[in-house]
Design a protein around this motif. Structure first.
Motif, short mmCIF file in Angstrom:
data_model
loop_
_atom_site.label_atom_id
_atom_site.label_comp_id
_atom_site.label_asym_id
_atom_site.label_seq_id
_atom_site.Cartn_x
_atom_site.Cartn_y
_atom_site.Cartn_z
N GLU A 1 0.83 -1.21 0.00
CA GLU A 1 0.00 0.00 0.00
C GLU A 1 0.87 1.26 0.00
O GLU A 1 0.57 2.24 -0.69
N GLN B 1 0.87 4.20 -2.81
CA GLN B 1 0.66 5.62 -2.50
C GLN B 1 1.83 6.46 -3.00
O GLN B 1 1.65 7.56 -3.50
N LEU C 1 -8.59 13.64 -3.46
CA LEU C 1 -7.99 12.40 -3.00
C LEU C 1 -8.63 11.97 -1.69
O LEU C 1 -8.83 12.80 -0.78
N LYS C 2 -8.94 10.67 -1.57
CA LYS C 2 -9.48 10.11 -0.33
C LYS C 2 -8.74 8.83 -0.01
O LYS C 2 -8.58 7.96 -0.87
N SER C 3 -8.26 8.72 1.22
CA SER C 3 -7.51 7.54 1.63
C SER C 3 -8.17 6.88 2.84
O SER C 3 -8.27 7.50 3.92
N THR C 4 -8.65 5.65 2.67
CA THR C 4 -9.24 4.89 3.77
C THR C 4 -8.68 3.47 3.75
O THR C 4 -8.24 2.98 2.70
N ASP C 5 -8.74 2.81 4.91
CA ASP C 5 -8.26 1.43 4.98
C ASP C 5 -9.38 0.46 4.63
O ASP C 5 -10.47 0.87 4.20
N SER D 1 -7.04 6.70 6.50
CA SER D 1 -5.66 6.22 6.56
C SER D 1 -4.74 7.31 6.03
O SER D 1 -5.19 8.35 5.55
N LEU E 1 -2.46 9.72 4.03
CA LEU E 1 -2.48 10.24 2.66
C LEU E 1 -1.07 10.68 2.34
O LEU E 1 -0.59 11.68 2.86
N ASN E 2 -0.39 9.90 1.54
CA ASN E 2 1.01 10.19 1.20
C ASN E 2 1.02 11.28 0.13
O ASN E 2 0.90 11.00 -1.05
N GLY F 1 -8.14 12.20 4.49
CA GLY F 1 -7.13 11.24 4.94
C GLY F 1 -6.10 11.92 5.81
O GLY F 1 -6.00 13.15 5.86
#
Length: 197
Positions: free
Chosen positions: A3, A7, A25-29, A35, A37-38, A55
């Motif tokens: 992961e 990212q 941008l949306k970051s979830t596990d 989660s 957000l790189n 995120g």
């Protein structure tokens, strides 16, 4: 590919989109929780104007966003350090939206001459990740120095507080929308303005 590697690759790919105007941008596990957000510096994206991020962000750096940004929305960022000194330097920023869980610090300062072009400020339960039912540390102190936000037209505040001192300096403010304020605050406003229950 892990992961983190994915990212990293995504962050590098985004940086190459030189004509990008809108970034969401949306970051979830796997459980749908926010989660990390790189996000690398977007300074090279010279026409990017609208950014919407959901995120966790470790910290916002001075070169995080290009000066072309006019609208910025953050949610579930869990920023611990006051990011206003960084964000207020975005000279073309006109709309700033800080939503649920975007800021977990206890102090926030809008400094004098900061946010020179800001027209709309929306603050929504910074300490609460409602859809994920997570409680974060609450904001305890919000300061708006004289000369901050000289172009502000609208503030929508769904926090449980207002700055102790500062809003009276905002001579351009046309619309102030408050929800979720404690009864003590409403009573004080009524008393200050001579309203009777």
């Amino acid at each position: 590919m892990s992961e983190d590697s994915q990212q990293e690759a995504l962050a590098e790919w985004v940086r190459k989109l030189k004509n990008l105007r809108v970034l969401r941008l949306k970051s979830t596990d796997d459980l749908g929780q926010p989660s990390c957000l790189n996000l690398k510096s977007l300074l090279g994206l010279g026409v990017l104007s609208n950014i919407y991020l959901v995120g966790k962000l470790q910290k916002l750096s001075e070169d995080q966003f290009p000066p072309s940004v006019t609208r910025l929305t953050l949610s579930a960022s869990e920023l611990r350090d006051d990011s206003m000194p960084t964000l207020e330097k975005l000279l073309n920023l006109r709309i700033l939206e800080l939503f649920s869980g975007s800021y977990t610090g206890t102090r926030m300062v809008f400094s004098s001459k900061g946010f020179g072009q800001l027209r709309q400020l929306r603050l929504w339960k910074l300490h609460e990740l409602k859809e994920w039912r997570v409680e974060l540390e609450e904001l305890e102190e919000w300061t708006v120095e004289k000369g901050a936000m000289p172009s502000i037209r609208e503030i929508c505040n769904k926090l449980k507080m207002l700055p102790e001192d500062g809003l009276q300096h905002l001579s351009t403010l046309q619309k102030l929308k408050l929800t979720g304020m404690p009864k003590e605050f409403n009573a004080k406003v009524n008393k200050d303005h001579g309203h009777q229950d």
